[in-house]
Design a protein around this motif. Sequence first.
Motif, PDB file in Angstrom:
ATOM      1  N   PRO A 124       0.844  -1.204   0.000  1.00  0.00           N
ATOM      2  CA  PRO A 124       0.000   0.000   0.000  1.00  0.00           C
ATOM      3  C   PRO A 124       0.871   1.243   0.000  1.00  0.00           C
ATOM      4  O   PRO A 124       2.068   1.127   0.257  1.00  0.00           O
ATOM      5  CB  PRO A 124      -0.765  -0.140   1.325  1.00  0.00           C
ATOM      6  N   PRO A 125       0.287   2.397  -0.244  1.00  0.00           N
ATOM      7  CA  PRO A 125       1.107   3.611  -0.303  1.00  0.00           C
ATOM      8  C   PRO A 125       1.784   3.900   1.031  1.00  0.00           C
ATOM      9  O   PRO A 125       1.311   3.449   2.074  1.00  0.00           O
ATOM     10  CB  PRO A 125       0.110   4.713  -0.649  1.00  0.00           C
ATOM     11  N   LYS A 126       2.837   4.670   0.917  1.00  0.00           N
ATOM     12  CA  LYS A 126       3.571   5.057   2.128  1.00  0.00           C
ATOM     13  C   LYS A 126       2.650   5.801   3.087  1.00  0.00           C
ATOM     14  O   LYS A 126       1.717   6.473   2.668  1.00  0.00           O
ATOM     15  CB  LYS A 126       4.728   5.987   1.733  1.00  0.00           C
ATOM     16  N   LYS A 127       2.952   5.669   4.376  1.00  0.00           N
ATOM     17  CA  LYS A 127       2.172   6.454   5.335  1.00  0.00           C
ATOM     18  C   LYS A 127       2.455   7.940   5.119  1.00  0.00           C
ATOM     19  O   LYS A 127       3.579   8.310   4.767  1.00  0.00           O
ATOM     20  CB  LYS A 127       2.536   6.045   6.753  1.00  0.00           C
ATOM     21  N   ALA A 128       1.408   8.728   5.342  1.00  0.00           N
ATOM     22  CA  ALA A 128       1.543  10.146   5.005  1.00  0.00           C
ATOM     23  C   ALA A 128       2.030  10.952   6.192  1.00  0.00           C
ATOM     24  O   ALA A 128       1.509  10.819   7.291  1.00  0.00           O
ATOM     25  CB  ALA A 128       0.200  10.698   4.541  1.00  0.00           C
ATOM     26  N   SER A 129       3.026  11.770   5.958  1.00  0.00           N
ATOM     27  CA  SER A 129       3.507  12.625   7.041  1.00  0.00           C
ATOM     28  C   SER A 129       3.038  14.059   6.832  1.00  0.00           C
ATOM     29  O   SER A 129       3.109  14.884   7.731  1.00  0.00           O
ATOM     30  CB  SER A 129       5.025  12.581   7.099  1.00  0.00           C
ATOM     31  N   ASN A 130       2.552  14.338   5.634  1.00  0.00           N
ATOM     32  CA  ASN A 130       2.069  15.685   5.324  1.00  0.00           C
ATOM     33  C   ASN A 130       0.595  15.653   4.993  1.00  0.00           C
ATOM     34  O   ASN A 130       0.156  14.825   4.199  1.00  0.00           O
ATOM     35  CB  ASN A 130       2.810  16.250   4.121  1.00  0.00           C
ATOM     36  N   SER A 131      -0.137  16.565   5.592  1.00  0.00           N
ATOM     37  CA  SER A 131      -1.555  16.620   5.239  1.00  0.00           C
ATOM     38  C   SER A 131      -1.716  17.488   4.009  1.00  0.00           C
ATOM     39  O   SER A 131      -0.813  18.214   3.614  1.00  0.00           O
ATOM     40  CB  SER A 131      -2.363  17.219   6.393  1.00  0.00           C
ATOM     41  N   CYS A 132      -2.914  17.392   3.396  1.00  0.00           N
ATOM     42  CA  CYS A 132      -3.246  18.313   2.320  1.00  0.00           C
ATOM     43  C   CYS A 132      -3.432  19.701   2.925  1.00  0.00           C
ATOM     44  O   CYS A 132      -3.792  19.840   4.085  1.00  0.00           O
ATOM     45  CB  CYS A 132      -4.553  17.900   1.659  1.00  0.00           C
ATOM     46  N   LYS A 133      -3.189  20.708   2.113  1.00  0.00           N
ATOM     47  CA  LYS A 133      -3.470  22.074   2.553  1.00  0.00           C
ATOM     48  C   LYS A 133      -4.770  22.511   1.916  1.00  0.00           C
ATOM     49  O   LYS A 133      -5.075  22.145   0.785  1.00  0.00           O
ATOM     50  CB  LYS A 133      -2.338  23.014   2.137  1.00  0.00           C
ATOM     51  N   LEU A 134      -5.509  23.300   2.654  1.00  0.00           N
ATOM     52  CA  LEU A 134      -6.840  23.676   2.177  1.00  0.00           C
ATOM     53  C   LEU A 134      -6.917  25.164   1.916  1.00  0.00           C
ATOM     54  O   LEU A 134      -6.429  25.976   2.706  1.00  0.00           O
ATOM     55  CB  LEU A 134      -7.895  23.300   3.233  1.00  0.00           C
ATOM     56  N   MET A 135      -7.531  25.499   0.789  1.00  0.00           N
ATOM     57  CA  MET A 135      -7.821  26.876   0.519  1.00  0.00           C
ATOM     58  C   MET A 135      -9.335  27.014   0.427  1.00  0.00           C
ATOM     59  O   MET A 135      -9.965  26.317  -0.364  1.00  0.00           O
ATOM     60  CB  MET A 135      -7.174  27.268  -0.806  1.00  0.00           C
ATOM     61  N   ILE A 136      -9.889  27.875   1.256  1.00  0.00           N
ATOM     62  CA  ILE A 136     -11.346  28.061   1.220  1.00  0.00           C
ATOM     63  C   ILE A 136     -11.643  29.369   0.502  1.00  0.00           C
ATOM     64  O   ILE A 136     -11.147  30.424   0.877  1.00  0.00           O
ATOM     65  CB  ILE A 136     -11.943  28.131   2.638  1.00  0.00           C
ATOM     66  N   THR A 137     -12.424  29.264  -0.560  1.00  0.00           N
ATOM     67  CA  THR A 137     -12.863  30.487  -1.235  1.00  0.00           C
ATOM     68  C   THR A 137     -14.354  30.346  -1.489  1.00  0.00           C
ATOM     69  O   THR A 137     -14.905  29.248  -1.394  1.00  0.00           O
ATOM     70  CB  THR A 137     -12.164  30.685  -2.586  1.00  0.00           C
ATOM     71  N   CYS A 138     -14.989  31.441  -1.804  1.00  0.00           N
ATOM     72  CA  CYS A 138     -16.384  31.344  -2.186  1.00  0.00           C
ATOM     73  C   CYS A 138     -16.686  32.399  -3.232  1.00  0.00           C
ATOM     74  O   CYS A 138     -16.028  33.429  -3.293  1.00  0.00           O
ATOM     75  CB  CYS A 138     -17.296  31.503  -0.989  1.00  0.00           C
TER      76      CYS A 138
END
Lengths: 549, 207
Positions: free
Chosen positions: A291-305
């Motif tokens: 399976p894929p490597k364990k993730a050490s970095n989360s996704c970054k989120l940009m909130i716009t509307c």
Amino acid sequence: MADDARSIFSRAALSLPPSHVSLDLLSSGVCVRCIFRLFGIHGDFYSCPFLTGPGLNYFLKLQNGCQASISENGHGSFGIHKCSYTSEESDFDQKYCSICLGILQFPHDLYLGEGSSKENFSIDVFVEKIVESIKIANHQIDGFFLEVSIPPVIAANERSFWSYMKKKYDSEAWFKNKALYNQISLKDALRLSITESLEKTLSVKSGANSFHICLAYTNSEASLSLKNSLRKVQSSNRRRTEKENVVKVVDQCGNGQLDSREQLCSKSDAAILKELSSLDDHTFCDIFELPPKKASNSCKLMITCYRMPMFIGGRYLKFSRKVSQTLWIIDDERMGEASVEEIVGTPALEICRGDSYKFHAAGREDIDVRMLGSGRPFLVEVSNARCLPSMVDVVQMAVKINNSEKKYVMVRNLKVVGSEAWNLMRVGEAEKQKQYAALVWISRPLTDEDLQSISSVNNMEISQSTPIRVLHRRSPLERKRIIHWMKIEKIVGSSQFFLLHLCTQAGTYIKEFVHGDLGRTFPSIGSLLACRAEILQLDVTDVKMDVFI
Amino acid sequence: MAEGQETLEKSPLSSLEKSVEDEERRALLIPDFSDLPSIPRSAVESNFVRYYAVDFLKPAHDQYIYRHANGLCVIGLAPSHAALNEVGGVQSVDFNVGKSNRSELKVTGKRKRNAQHLQPDSALCYVCADGTYYTVRCCVKGSLLEVNDRLIKNPELLNLAADREGYIAIIMPKPTDWLKVKDSFLSYEDYTKLRHQVSGSSASNVC
């Protein structure tokens, strides 16, 4: 709380694979929501705040224990789950799900530009963040649509896990009938998780609304490594065919490496997804870890509307021969004194408090041609409107335009319309009839026979070569147009000037139809009357369309 | 809500107001007769600047170049052109000028594909008057957009209205090429001054 969690886990367990599989996924770093959605679990589970890995782990072990009758003295109660958590902590030091990279875990360090904190994951805080950013944008909202974009690496992760499970569990009975397409997409799972809470906090419903809340997730590190993996495949595939080209490119730009990196970054997510799906399973397993490597970095989120374009439609009348339809600038110099576009668009932009506007009309007239009578249908498209103008606002806008000092332009039947008005304006555009009044002079006195012959015209076909005055920018063509009817109105005191009223098919060049454009429009008023005909003034008196009457 | 919209839409225009408006519109359309010129400027006069190339390569081969504000040039025979002043006027027009037939190539598209690039001395056509063939030249360097192929069937257009329906061709010069050649032409005023003085003799010169 413990009972809630237990009841959710036990209900979900019905759709989950045998517990050893779930435990396997958990220890590979998959989050609970991703496990749920991989196996197509529907329903209101996702919004539950207690869906933690340790929780599910505890539950599954407990369940296992029961089945194997190892559980002895009531130790497995959720009442002491805190102890259980700590005891299992070492297994879960990895913070982010190896499939969704944290998207379904709602960690606090998700938001762009903010440092990480060690607080718990929480949907409520997440929703609060969204509401905050909407408040800053200051939109008037009547509902919302949740738009989610996720990095393509998620798709690769999902596939990688399926391939992993296929390899490992293909022979087990439960694996039959399980397939990738049964799963709930990450986007849908995210919507299931937060929609209800968002609706409650904003007190409006979600749906097909023109107000969009965009959650854009990115993970530059994972995306870069995905691109690199894909590049490996590509280069091995293309090595033979493109080797020479590559060498040339490197030679030319001197720094080939930098160039190709830029190219990779600019490649769109859609292109990457397409490339991913075109890989066969064998190649896929070759280049991706299962399976894929364990993730050490989360996704970054940009909130716009933003608000999808809003339309205000109506008809306009133009009383000036010095006002163009759209802003017309040649060499930094405005042609004419004003434009319908600005006169109508500026107040529309004001009442909607939008970012910008675009002006669209059903056809156009020259700057020296007035638009009278019914007026010409138009739409002002306002992008990202902060306000939803009421009928009263729109009427006020019309009054303001119609009572302006210069009276260049008037509007009628102004209203807020849906984007379908766009199509209404385009329907029958080629066939629609237009009525004009032209001031014409002929080189000899007008006779009664002339009146006769002109008014006898009934759906006459004319052939119009592209007029010389537009030939520099339009294709040279001969176009057939219909003159539906004509009528001469005499002008008292003149024998050679008269008003010509005529109704023609859209797209007829009227000025050329009168003077003949050096014989390139035929027949013309000049050729019909066998004399020289000149046009002094032209007005549109009617645009016959069903829209905005 | 729907009803509210209806009333709000219709209220600005009651039937009375409508008839008043119709009256106003009529008043807008009818011009004030005293404002009208006795003879208005023609479309050619108002849309083009008129230039003349006199004695172009040969005596009395006088041609006009009507330049539209958009840069296109209409080429034709000036009233003082020898062919127009022959007995019986022009009898035929032939766009077959040796290497190519100018009336055959069809220019297409906004970018004017297939347009032939001509030099000032390139021949556009031959006009025949009283047995003599006169070569009509391009006068400006540029792309040939169209020739007036109605002249093939109806050469009489040249005798009736050489400056209108009897035009020869439409050329699109590049702006820089136009600036280079423009000063070699006569303005309308200079042309009328020049040819009025010699108009009587010009025809006989060629014969």
